[in-house]
Design a protein around this motif. Structure first.
Motif, mmCIF file in Angstrom:
data_model
loop_
_atom_site.group_PDB
_atom_site.id
_atom_site.type_symbol
_atom_site.label_atom_id
_atom_site.label_comp_id
_atom_site.label_asym_id
_atom_site.label_seq_id
_atom_site.Cartn_x
_atom_site.Cartn_y
_atom_site.Cartn_z
ATOM 1 N N ARG A 58 0.851 -1.185 0.000
ATOM 2 C CA ARG A 58 0.000 0.000 0.000
ATOM 3 C C ARG A 58 0.895 1.247 0.000
ATOM 4 O O ARG A 58 2.087 1.152 0.323
ATOM 5 N N PRO A 59 0.337 2.427 -0.337
ATOM 6 C CA PRO A 59 1.186 3.623 -0.409
ATOM 7 C C PRO A 59 1.964 3.911 0.867
ATOM 8 O O PRO A 59 3.174 4.201 0.807
ATOM 9 N N SER A 64 7.237 3.888 3.645
ATOM 10 C CA SER A 64 8.022 3.523 4.823
ATOM 11 C C SER A 64 9.207 2.649 4.435
ATOM 12 O O SER A 64 10.331 2.841 4.918
ATOM 13 N N LEU A 65 8.956 1.668 3.559
ATOM 14 C CA LEU A 65 10.030 0.765 3.143
ATOM 15 C C LEU A 65 11.121 1.511 2.392
ATOM 16 O O LEU A 65 12.318 1.365 2.688
ATOM 17 N N TYR A 122 18.055 5.442 -6.316
ATOM 18 C CA TYR A 122 16.946 4.622 -6.814
ATOM 19 C C TYR A 122 15.727 4.778 -5.913
ATOM 20 O O TYR A 122 14.599 4.978 -6.384
ATOM 21 N N CYS A 123 15.926 4.679 -4.605
ATOM 22 C CA CYS A 123 14.800 4.793 -3.669
ATOM 23 C C CYS A 123 14.170 6.182 -3.721
ATOM 24 O O CYS A 123 12.939 6.325 -3.633
ATOM 25 N N ALA A 157 13.692 -2.337 -5.260
ATOM 26 C CA ALA A 157 14.281 -1.752 -4.049
ATOM 27 C C ALA A 157 14.658 -2.834 -3.048
ATOM 28 O O ALA A 157 15.714 -2.764 -2.405
ATOM 29 N N LEU A 158 13.785 -3.842 -2.903
ATOM 30 C CA LEU A 158 14.110 -4.946 -2.000
ATOM 31 C C LEU A 158 15.354 -5.692 -2.475
ATOM 32 O O LEU A 158 16.219 -6.064 -1.677
ATOM 33 N N ALA A 159 15.440 -5.903 -3.793
ATOM 34 C CA ALA A 159 16.606 -6.600 -4.336
ATOM 35 C C ALA A 159 17.883 -5.797 -4.094
ATOM 36 O O ALA A 159 18.932 -6.348 -3.732
ATOM 37 N N LEU A 160 17.799 -4.476 -4.277
ATOM 38 C CA LEU A 160 18.972 -3.635 -4.038
ATOM 39 C C LEU A 160 19.347 -3.619 -2.560
ATOM 40 O O LEU A 160 20.540 -3.557 -2.218
#
Length: 421
Positions: A58-59, A64-65, A122-123, A157-160
């Motif tokens: 969700r947004p 937050s992530l 990237y984030c 982003a999770l992969a990075l």
């Protein structure tokens, strides 16, 4: 005609810089963020229903992530930079300031910093594209539009983030490995041996006409355009220019030499042709020496390491012994390396360029002659130097090289005898 020299200088500057690889990876991270957000805009989020094991954010959760990953990576990037500076400071005091370029050019350190900065950018790029329904209604005249969460970019982003953790683990190992003195010596030694092997292939293809260079005659001088150390010389361009102008060019400075602006680096015969004034641009001149076309530079680095190790303040003969081992291996390969011709001829066989060349005697003086005063002062290093010279002598096949090596062994033995007496 000066483009190749400038290109060589630019490439060497980039190779010796700390900013290029991190900047490149940062731009790749920025571009990857834009690209994956575009894919999300094209495909939407309908594809998530077909992959139940994927989790759509969700947004608020997505923000937050991304904020957590961005904040963590830029913090760790600062820590990485601080550790690198600490390692460079240690290397400068322990190994010598001229070895700083080896640490600055370390691709592991550069890639680590670049990965963290790239992940941060990237984030940031992905974070600014996340929209909730309440936020979109204001810029659409009050009409409620669906929220936008770039799910593909979120998985990126999770992969990075996972990759950054792996890079951090690698970096901790790499820094401790990089400052180990035996690894520092081995990297210089491997680079020297690889350079010798590469030049042996090039010079074997060039061949030597077996004719000595004619004696230096009077000619029209061409001055250096800058002050510094010669990194490279475009001999091919000199040969082309001399053939076109029906002249003979004598080179006065070779890679590794220090030149001063306004002082001659070339002599042109016949004299008086102003068209050759621009030939000074064919020399790539830098503020510091490099191994681009100078085989003496890595040899001098090993000698400097050994000399500092034998100083009373450090008193580390085993480091000096390791340097001598690599210098001995280099001398064995240097004895087999063909010498480039001192005379370069055009297609018609006319002498066009005369270039001084370094021979085995020059390399022997750099490797052993410079180290001898320090090695003979230590009871462990001096005998090891003699032992290494004996092994090198057994591997030599050229009688001239053997005579030079035997003379150097005599100098070492006499210096050790004088010290004992």
């Amino acid at each position: 005609m000066w483009l190749k020299a400038r290109a060589l200088e630019l490439i060497e500057d980039i190779r010796g810089s700390y900013w290029f690889v991190p900047s490149l990876l940062a731009m790749l991270g920025f571009a990857a963020g834009l690209g994956l957000v575009y894919l999300d805009a094209v495909f939407g989020d309908a594809w998530l229903g077909r992959f139940e094991w994927f989790y759509g954010s969700r947004p608020d959760g997505a923000r937050s992530l991304l904020s957590t990953v961005a904040g963590s990576t830029i913090t760790v990037a600062g820590v990485v930079f601080s550790i690198t500076l600490a390692a460079v400071t240690y290397a400068s005091g322990q190994y010598g300031p001229r070895l700083l370029s080896n640490f600055v050019r370390d691709r592991g350190n550069q890639a680590t910093l670049g990965v963290f900065i790239g992940t941060f950018l990237y984030c940031l790029v992905v974070l600014r594209t996340i929209r909730s329904a309440e936020e979109t209604s204001a810029d659409t005249g009050g009409a409620v539009r669906e929220a936008f969460v770039p799910h593909i970019a979120m998985f990126g982003a999770l992969a990075l983030a996972v990759a950054s953790i792996g890079v951090l683990i690698y970096f901790v190992h790499h820094v401790t490995d990089a400052i180990h003195i035996n690894n520092v010596i081995a990297r210089i030694g491997h680079s020297l041996l690889a350079d010798i092997a590469g030049r042996s292939g090039e010079e074997a293809a060039t061949g030597n006409d077996g004719v000595e260079a004619p004696p230096l005659q009077q000619g029209s001088p061409v001055a250096a355009t800058r002050t510094g150390y010669v990194e490279a010389l475009d001999e091919g361009a000199l040969l082309t220019i001399a053939a076109e102008r029906d002249a003979v060019i004598t080179v006065l400075a070779v890679p590794g030499d220090f030149v001063h602006r306004g002082r001659p680096v070339l002599l042109i015969e016949p004299a008086g042709d102003s068209e050759f004034d621009g030939c000074g641009e064919l020399f790539s001149v830098s503020r510091k020496r490099s191994a681009l076309q100078d085989l003496r530079f890595p040899i001098d680095e090993l000698v400097e390491l050994a000399a500092r190790a034998l100083s009373p303040g450090i008193n580390d003969p085993f480091t000096a012994i390791a340097c001598i081992d690599w210098l001995g291996a280099a001398l064995m390969d240097l004895s087999k390396m063909p010498v480039k011709p001192t005379i370069l001829r055009d297609g018609s066989g006319h002498v066009r360029v005369v270039v001084p060349r370094l021979g085995f005697a020059d390399f022997l003086q750099s490797a052993v002659g410079q180290l001898r005063p320090y090695a003979v002062e230590d009871p462990n290093t001096g005998p090891h130097l003699l032992h290494t010279l004996g092994k090198v002598g057994d591997a030599l096949t050229d009688p001239r090289h053997k005579a030079l090596l035997d003379a150097e062994r005599v100098h070492v033995e006499r210096a050790m005898e004088q010290k004992e007496n």
